[in-house]
Scaffold this motif. Structure first.
Motif, PDB file in Angstrom:
ATOM      1  N   ILE A  28       0.841  -1.196   0.000  1.00 34.03           N
ATOM      2  CA  ILE A  28       0.000   0.000   0.000  1.00 34.03           C
ATOM      3  C   ILE A  28       0.877   1.247   0.000  1.00 34.03           C
ATOM      4  O   ILE A  28       0.627   2.200  -0.745  1.00 34.03           O
ATOM      5  N   ALA A  29       1.905   1.255   0.828  1.00 31.21           N
ATOM      6  CA  ALA A  29       2.771   2.438   0.950  1.00 31.21           C
ATOM      7  C   ALA A  29       3.458   2.778  -0.360  1.00 31.21           C
ATOM      8  O   ALA A  29       3.647   3.958  -0.676  1.00 31.21           O
ATOM      9  N   CYS A  30       3.843   1.774  -1.148  1.00 28.53           N
ATOM     10  CA  CYS A  30       4.567   2.075  -2.392  1.00 28.53           C
ATOM     11  C   CYS A  30       3.644   2.154  -3.607  1.00 28.53           C
ATOM     12  O   CYS A  30       4.106   2.344  -4.727  1.00 28.53           O
ATOM     13  N   HIS A  31       2.345   2.048  -3.393  1.00 33.48           N
ATOM     14  CA  HIS A  31       1.370   2.182  -4.480  1.00 33.48           C
ATOM     15  C   HIS A  31       1.472   3.598  -5.062  1.00 33.48           C
ATOM     16  O   HIS A  31       1.716   4.553  -4.322  1.00 33.48           O
ATOM     17  N   PRO A  32       1.290   3.749  -6.372  1.00 36.46           N
ATOM     18  CA  PRO A  32       1.363   5.092  -6.964  1.00 36.46           C
ATOM     19  C   PRO A  32       0.388   6.092  -6.343  1.00 36.46           C
ATOM     20  O   PRO A  32       0.652   7.288  -6.321  1.00 36.46           O
ATOM     21  N   ASN A  33      -0.738   5.610  -5.844  1.00 30.62           N
ATOM     22  CA  ASN A  33      -1.709   6.475  -5.178  1.00 30.62           C
ATOM     23  C   ASN A  33      -2.075   5.831  -3.835  1.00 30.62           C
ATOM     24  O   ASN A  33      -3.139   5.223  -3.692  1.00 30.62           O
ATOM     25  N   PRO A  34      -1.180   5.957  -2.841  1.00 31.96           N
ATOM     26  CA  PRO A  34      -1.419   5.253  -1.581  1.00 31.96           C
ATOM     27  C   PRO A  34      -2.691   5.683  -0.862  1.00 31.96           C
ATOM     28  O   PRO A  34      -3.332   4.859  -0.207  1.00 31.96           O
TER      29      PRO A  34
END
Length: 84
Positions: A28-34
């Motif tokens: 989740i933290a490294c998702h492009p849109n966290p």
């Protein structure tokens, strides 16, 4: 199953769960849109917690599901680190 074997199984499952929670937080933290990822995951957690509460499940299970977001969703600091 004896108490020692049961405790070993519980410890093993607890370790797997902790590792899974850490992996989900990182993803989740490294998702492009966290922020959007957090929103969607929180919605799903709420939905499944509601289903658990509507059924006859042990209090410990219902409590764990109701508080899952505290263990799964990343903090702002974790998101900032992952976005660097």
């Amino acid at each position: 199953m004896n108490l020692e074997a049961l405790q070993a199984q519980i410890d093993n499952l607890n370790g797997r769960l902790t590792a899974t929670q850490s992996a989900v937080r990182a993803l989740i933290a490294c998702h492009p849109n966290p922020e959007k990822a957090i929103e969607i995951v929180a919605e799903h957690l709420d939905r499944y917690a509601g289903l658990a509460l509507a059924k006859d499940v042990p209090d410990e299970l219902a409590d764990a599901m109701s508080n899952a977001d505290k263990h799964i969703l990343p903090t702002d600091e974790e998101i900032e680190r992952a976005q660097r």
